[in-house]
Design a protein around this motif. Structure first.
Motif, PDB file in Angstrom:
ATOM      1  N   LEU A 114       0.833  -1.205   0.000  1.00  0.00           N
ATOM      2  CA  LEU A 114       0.000   0.000   0.000  1.00  0.00           C
ATOM      3  C   LEU A 114       0.868   1.256   0.000  1.00  0.00           C
ATOM      4  CD1 LEU A 114      -2.696   1.477   0.228  1.00  0.00           C
ATOM      5  CD2 LEU A 114      -2.620   1.091   2.701  1.00  0.00           C
ATOM      6  N   LYS A 115       1.863   1.275   0.865  1.00  0.00           N
ATOM      7  CA  LYS A 115       2.743   2.454   0.959  1.00  0.00           C
ATOM      8  C   LYS A 115       3.560   2.642  -0.325  1.00  0.00           C
ATOM      9  CE  LYS A 115       3.247   2.480   5.995  1.00  0.00           C
ATOM     10  NZ  LYS A 115       2.366   3.654   6.117  1.00  0.00           N
ATOM     11  N   LEU A 116       4.101   1.559  -0.838  1.00  0.00           N
ATOM     12  CA  LEU A 116       4.943   1.666  -2.037  1.00  0.00           C
ATOM     13  C   LEU A 116       4.130   1.999  -3.287  1.00  0.00           C
ATOM     14  CD1 LEU A 116       7.489  -1.258  -1.505  1.00  0.00           C
ATOM     15  CD2 LEU A 116       7.937   1.195  -1.354  1.00  0.00           C
ATOM     16  N   PHE A 117       2.984   1.351  -3.455  1.00  0.00           N
ATOM     17  CA  PHE A 117       2.153   1.635  -4.624  1.00  0.00           C
ATOM     18  C   PHE A 117       1.679   3.086  -4.608  1.00  0.00           C
ATOM     19  CE2 PHE A 117       0.652  -3.079  -4.954  1.00  0.00           C
ATOM     20  CZ  PHE A 117       1.865  -3.415  -5.530  1.00  0.00           C
ATOM     21  N   ALA A 118       1.372   3.602  -3.411  1.00  0.00           N
ATOM     22  CA  ALA A 118       0.916   4.990  -3.296  1.00  0.00           C
ATOM     23  C   ALA A 118       2.049   5.955  -3.610  1.00  0.00           C
ATOM     24  CB  ALA A 118       0.372   5.248  -1.893  1.00  0.00           C
ATOM     25  N   ALA A 119       3.256   5.613  -3.186  1.00  0.00           N
ATOM     26  CA  ALA A 119       4.408   6.518  -3.366  1.00  0.00           C
ATOM     27  C   ALA A 119       5.041   6.396  -4.746  1.00  0.00           C
ATOM     28  CB  ALA A 119       5.451   6.237  -2.290  1.00  0.00           C
TER      29      ALA A 119
ATOM     30  N   GLY B 116       3.801   4.117  -7.380  1.00  0.00           N
ATOM     31  CA  GLY B 116       2.952   3.535  -8.403  1.00  0.00           C
ATOM     32  C   GLY B 116       3.208   2.038  -8.527  1.00  0.00           C
ATOM     33  N   PHE B 117       2.255   1.330  -9.090  1.00  0.00           N
ATOM     34  CA  PHE B 117       2.386  -0.117  -9.249  1.00  0.00           C
ATOM     35  C   PHE B 117       3.565  -0.469 -10.158  1.00  0.00           C
ATOM     36  CE2 PHE B 117       1.347  -3.909 -11.807  1.00  0.00           C
ATOM     37  CZ  PHE B 117       1.281  -4.859 -10.798  1.00  0.00           C
ATOM     38  N   ASP B 118       3.642   0.200 -11.311  1.00  0.00           N
ATOM     39  CA  ASP B 118       4.699  -0.111 -12.270  1.00  0.00           C
ATOM     40  C   ASP B 118       6.079   0.280 -11.759  1.00  0.00           C
ATOM     41  OD1 ASP B 118       2.941  -1.192 -14.113  1.00  0.00           O
ATOM     42  OD2 ASP B 118       2.568   0.729 -15.088  1.00  0.00           O
TER      43      ASP B 118
ATOM     44  N   LYS C  35       2.821 -10.023  -8.718  1.00  0.00           N
ATOM     45  CA  LYS C  35       2.691  -8.668  -8.161  1.00  0.00           C
ATOM     46  C   LYS C  35       1.283  -8.121  -8.352  1.00  0.00           C
ATOM     47  CE  LYS C  35       4.593  -5.007 -10.100  1.00  0.00           C
ATOM     48  NZ  LYS C  35       5.453  -3.884 -10.551  1.00  0.00           N
ATOM     49  N   LYS C  36       0.678  -8.424  -9.480  1.00  0.00           N
ATOM     50  CA  LYS C  36      -0.672  -7.916  -9.768  1.00  0.00           C
ATOM     51  C   LYS C  36      -1.673  -8.420  -8.735  1.00  0.00           C
ATOM     52  CE  LYS C  36      -3.589  -5.839 -12.639  1.00  0.00           C
ATOM     53  NZ  LYS C  36      -3.608  -6.234 -14.061  1.00  0.00           N
ATOM     54  N   ALA C  37      -1.456  -9.646  -8.262  1.00  0.00           N
ATOM     55  CA  ALA C  37      -2.370 -10.201  -7.256  1.00  0.00           C
ATOM     56  C   ALA C  37      -2.328  -9.383  -5.968  1.00  0.00           C
ATOM     57  CB  ALA C  37      -2.001 -11.660  -6.969  1.00  0.00           C
ATOM     58  N   ILE C  38      -1.170  -8.823  -5.661  1.00  0.00           N
ATOM     59  CA  ILE C  38      -1.037  -7.981  -4.467  1.00  0.00           C
ATOM     60  C   ILE C  38      -1.829  -6.693  -4.661  1.00  0.00           C
ATOM     61  CG2 ILE C  38       0.566  -6.757  -2.955  1.00  0.00           C
ATOM     62  CD1 ILE C  38       2.725  -8.758  -3.782  1.00  0.00           C
TER      63      ILE C  38
ATOM     64  N   MET D 249      -6.605   5.706  -0.712  1.00  0.00           N
ATOM     65  CA  MET D 249      -7.390   6.382  -1.737  1.00  0.00           C
ATOM     66  C   MET D 249      -6.596   6.539  -3.029  1.00  0.00           C
ATOM     67  SD  MET D 249     -10.295   6.786  -0.471  1.00  0.00           S
ATOM     68  CE  MET D 249      -9.854   5.189   0.205  1.00  0.00           C
ATOM     69  N   ARG D 250      -5.318   6.862  -2.887  1.00  0.00           N
ATOM     70  CA  ARG D 250      -4.482   7.062  -4.075  1.00  0.00           C
ATOM     71  C   ARG D 250      -4.399   5.769  -4.885  1.00  0.00           C
ATOM     72  NH1 ARG D 250      -0.494   9.073  -1.490  1.00  0.00           N
ATOM     73  NH2 ARG D 250      -1.374  11.151  -1.491  1.00  0.00           N
ATOM     74  N   VAL D 251      -4.189   4.658  -4.203  1.00  0.00           N
ATOM     75  CA  VAL D 251      -4.093   3.373  -4.905  1.00  0.00           C
ATOM     76  C   VAL D 251      -5.442   2.985  -5.495  1.00  0.00           C
ATOM     77  CG1 VAL D 251      -3.649   0.902  -4.638  1.00  0.00           C
ATOM     78  CG2 VAL D 251      -2.152   2.562  -3.522  1.00  0.00           C
ATOM     79  N   CYS D 252      -6.498   3.107  -4.699  1.00  0.00           N
ATOM     80  CA  CYS D 252      -7.826   2.689  -5.156  1.00  0.00           C
ATOM     81  C   CYS D 252      -8.285   3.462  -6.383  1.00  0.00           C
ATOM     82  CB  CYS D 252      -8.849   2.867  -4.036  1.00  0.00           C
ATOM     83  SG  CYS D 252      -8.762   1.617  -2.739  1.00  0.00           S
ATOM     84  N   PHE D 253      -8.114   4.769  -6.357  1.00  0.00           N
ATOM     85  CA  PHE D 253      -8.648   5.589  -7.431  1.00  0.00           C
ATOM     86  C   PHE D 253      -7.699   5.727  -8.617  1.00  0.00           C
ATOM     87  CE2 PHE D 253     -11.486   6.844  -4.050  1.00  0.00           C
ATOM     88  CZ  PHE D 253     -12.691   7.058  -4.703  1.00  0.00           C
TER      89      PHE D 253
END
Length: 204
Positions: free
Chosen positions: A23-28, A30-32, A57-60, A107-111
């Motif tokens: 959550l922290k890394l994807f928000a900071a 991005g997923f890619d 990774k996508k499953a996470i 919120m950043r990750v979800c949206f």
């Protein structure tokens, strides 16, 4: 002197730690922009452990975002059920703004990420957004049946309400400053509620 070592973390604890790190890394970043090595390091586990819990990774990302939306839905259901009256929309909006402000990473990750992953967007649409709309629609239909709201398309009213609810959730990054005071949040919530309940036209 005997030394007692802490017991190893349970599988559930390890999984939770991976999701929190993601959550922290994807928000900071991005997923890619986040590698599985980054995730493993942030969670304090080996990459092999990461893949023992998640196939890729996508499953996470899917679990982080889906769990986030379920949390949003649960909060909304709780607030609708605790609504003092069908006119207490400002109360819901204010609490949305406050709660979502505290969960900015979520919120950043979800949206944001759902825009780039159609399969994730479709899953969230089916599992959460449709349910959220159904619940809100039933809530507003009841208000119409009781004569509190005028008769109209309850599904459309629900979608308008949820759209405002999303705006309220992001207001600290868009409509309001991040350091907005509780009083400013209250004013914003009351403004949104007033527009929702009364519209913008002068009544004849």
């Amino acid at each position: 002197m005997r030394v007692f070592n802490s017991p190893p973390p349970s599988e559930a604890q390890t999984r939770s730690r991976i999701l929190q790190a993601a959550l922290k890394l994807f928000a900071a970043q991005g997923f890619d922009g986040t590698t599985t090595r980054d995730l493993a390091q942030a969670a304090g586990v080996a990459e092999g452990t990461l893949f023992r819990h998640f196939s890729h990774k996508k499953a996470i990302l899917v679990e982080v975002a889906t769990a986030g939306w379920v949390e949003i839905l649960t909060d909304l259901l709780t607030e609708l059920s605790e609504m003092g009256s069908y006119k207490a929309v400002a109360q819901v909006m204010r609490r949305r703004m406050w709660n979502l402000q505290k969960n900015a990473d979520l919120m950043r990750v979800c949206f944001m990420e759902v825009q780039f992953h159609p399969d994730l967007r479709d899953r969230i649409q089916i599992e959460v957004i449709n349910k959220m709309t159904d619940v809100a629609e039933a809530f507003f239909q009841t208000a119409m049946d009781k004569g509190v709201y005028r008769q109209m398309d309850a599904n459309l009213v629900a979608k308008v309400f949820l759209g405002m609810f999303a705006v309220a959730g992001f207001s600290n990054n868009t409509l309001m400053q991040p350091d907005a005071s509780p009083q400013q949040m209250q004013q914003m919530a009351e403004g949104l509620a007033d527009i929702f309940l009364n519209g913008v036209l002068v009544k004849d």
